[in-house]
Enzyme design. Structure first.
Site, PDB file in Angstrom:
ATOM      1  N   SER A 183      -1.388  17.554   0.336  1.00 54.00           N
ATOM      2  CA  SER A 183      -1.816  17.551  -0.885  1.00 54.00           C
ATOM      3  C   SER A 183      -3.569  17.353  -0.620  1.00 54.00           C
ATOM      4  CB  SER A 183      -1.583  16.355  -1.645  1.00 54.00           C
ATOM      5  OG  SER A 183      -2.158  16.205  -2.999  1.00 54.00           O
ATOM      6  N   CYS A 204       4.198  -0.274 -10.749  1.00 56.11           N
ATOM      7  CA  CYS A 204       4.291  -1.408 -11.960  1.00 56.11           C
ATOM      8  C   CYS A 204       4.535  -0.329 -13.164  1.00 56.11           C
ATOM      9  CB  CYS A 204       3.264  -2.191 -12.001  1.00 56.11           C
ATOM     10  SG  CYS A 204       1.596  -1.455 -12.156  1.00 56.11           S
TER      11      CYS A 204
HETATM   12  C1  LIG Z   1      -0.253  10.962  -3.035  1.00 52.13           C
HETATM   13  C2  LIG Z   1       0.936  10.896  -2.221  1.00 52.13           C
HETATM   14  C3  LIG Z   1       2.029  11.850  -2.794  1.00 52.13           C
HETATM   15  C4  LIG Z   1       1.912  12.476  -3.930  1.00 52.13           C
HETATM   16  O1  LIG Z   1       0.889  13.572  -4.026  1.00 52.13           O
HETATM   17  P1  LIG Z   1       0.494  14.351  -5.290  1.00 52.13           P
HETATM   18  O2  LIG Z   1      -0.347  15.523  -4.525  1.00 52.13           O
HETATM   19  O3  LIG Z   1      -0.493  13.230  -5.887  1.00 52.13           O
HETATM   20  O4  LIG Z   1       1.655  14.837  -6.123  1.00 52.13           O
HETATM   21  C5  LIG Z   1       3.229  12.096  -1.922  1.00 52.13           C
HETATM   22  N1  LIG Z   1       3.495  11.432  -0.744  1.00 52.13           N
HETATM   23  C6  LIG Z   1       2.345  10.590  -0.188  1.00 52.13           C
HETATM   24  C7  LIG Z   1       2.734  10.168   1.187  1.00 52.13           C
HETATM   25  C8  LIG Z   1       1.315  10.196  -0.870  1.00 52.13           C
HETATM   26  O5  LIG Z   1       0.416   9.353  -0.337  1.00 52.13           O
END
Ligand SMILES: *Cc1c(COP(=O)(O)O)cnc(C)c1O
Length: 378
Positions: free
Chosen positions: A195, A323
């Site tokens: 991401s 939460c």
């Molecule tokens: C932040 C995160 C996600 C989600 O990513 P997005 O791009 O916000 O949908 C998935 N897995 C892990 C391990 C993350 O830290």
């Protein structure tokens, strides 16, 4: 100091993105004219940048809206495509909700999921993966680095055995990407989620690596229409975000070594300061196999909710627990490493990133003062 939740866009990343909102606004799949052709070139450059950061080929990168969608596409897409091979998936109790909730959804549609335990450091045992494999297993999904306690999984060992058994291997590498070296070849990874907004890129853009050779991996699309991204994810590409993601990957990779060393020194400094100031404080996660920016601590006698409220105007840290407005449930990760509910509600997660030594000293001071205040009240 909550960089596991998100990061600011690096000014150098923003800079390269800006023209793609205005002058260079073309649709990367409308290439009958220059606008589209230029947009397509920019997308393909970004694809190559991201691929290079994980040892993949550009054609193996599928753009998504983020790691949540990448995890969904990997799990649901494989489950549906390979349903005739089997209906069993192996994952781990400490995965991100994007994996766990997707597995629950798949269970509701007839798939069987094994949720492997972890040890007190949060490490999954490759031997447990091996024992859980049946002749109905189609996919193993194990995250590379945990987003709450920072523990790095033995990914190469798991990849070795899934490859031997010809079972597909997915890893959510959102917290590992540009923090530790990733090589989908030597690690035998078939699908990998990343991401942009966790690596100083924009929000709302991510990617799924889908192996094209040895073996050629297929995922059924979840979003249909137009056949973009080799049919795996339709929809007009978000060109500015993709360009930013590419740049963030290149910068992250080129600065990885120096930056992870610097951040680890900050983390070690913070840990020493906190240990000096706070009686009974303990570190959660693995002492050495952890990403450099993560410090998750247990502070006996202090409710993390109260601590965070008290710190709110001075310091951004998190409980790491899920939460909602009505209920606060203790973190599934902390419970999985053997804490009881009361211990788990006394932990905070610190995610260091582009912070400074001054900020670390400041943080140690405000945490120390807040803990003293709460313990005196108790
Ligand atoms: C932040 C995160 C996600 C989600 O990513 P997005 O791009 O916000 O949908 C998935 N897995 C892990 C391990 C993350 O830290």
């Amino acid at each position: 100091m909550d960089h596991h939740a998100t990061t600011p866009v690096d000014p150098r990343v923003l800079e390269v993105m800006l023209p793609y909102f205005t002058e260079v606004f073309g649709n990367a799949s409308s290439t009958d004219h220059e606008y589209g052709a230029i947009a397509l070139t920019a997308v393909e450059t970004a694809r190559a940048q991201i691929a290079a950061a994980i040892g993949a080929a550009p054609a193996e990168i599928v753009f998504t809206s983020g790691a949540t969608e990448s995890d969904n596409l990997a799990l649901v897409g494989c489950a549906h495509h390979y349903a005739d091979r089997g209906n069993h998936i192996i994952t781990c109790v400490t995965e991100h909700k994007a994996v766990l909730d997707t597995c629950k959804y798949l269970e509701s549609t007839g798939f069987d999921v094994t949720y492997l335990p972890v040890d007190k450091f949060g490490t999954v045992d490759p031997n447990d993966v091996r024992s859980a494999i049946t002749n109905r297993t189609i996919l193993v999904s194990i995250m590379m680095a945990n987003n709450e306690i920072g523990t790095i999984a033995p990914i190469a060992e798991i990849g070795k055995l899934t490859r031997e058994r010809q079972i597909l291997f997915h890893s959510d590498a959102t917290q590992a990407f540009t923090h530790i070296p990733i090589d989908v070849q030597s690690m035998n990874i078939d699908l990998l989620s990343v991401s942009a907004h966790k690596i100083y890129g924009p929000k709302g853009i991510g990617a799924l690596y889908v192996r094209r050779m040895n073996p050629r991996v297929r995922v059924d699309a979840m979003i249909h229409g137009g056949g973009h991204e080799r049919g795996m994810r339709s929809g007009t590409l978000n060109v500015p975000a993709i360009v930013g993601f590419g740049e963030a990957s290149t910068l992250g990779l080129s600065e990885m070594k120096a930056e992870s060393k610097r951040v680890q020194e900050l983390r070690d400094r913070l840990w020493i300061l906190l240990q000096n100031e706070i009686d009974g404080i303990q570190m959660n996660g693995h002492p050495t196999h952890r990403i450099s920016g993560n410090l998750n601590v247990f502070i006996p006698g202090v409710q993390s909710r109260s601590l965070i409220v008290l710190l709110k105007n001075d310091l951004a840290v998190s409980t790491g627990s899920a939460c909602t407005t009505a209920t606060v449930s203790p973190s599934h990760v902390l419970l999985a490493i053997g804490q009881d509910e009361s211990q788990a509600s006394s932990c905070i997660r610190i995610g260091l990133g582009k912070n400074t030594a001054e900020q670390v000293d400041y943080a140690a001071n405000v945490v120390k003062a807040a803990v003293a205040k709460l313990r005196n009240l108790a």
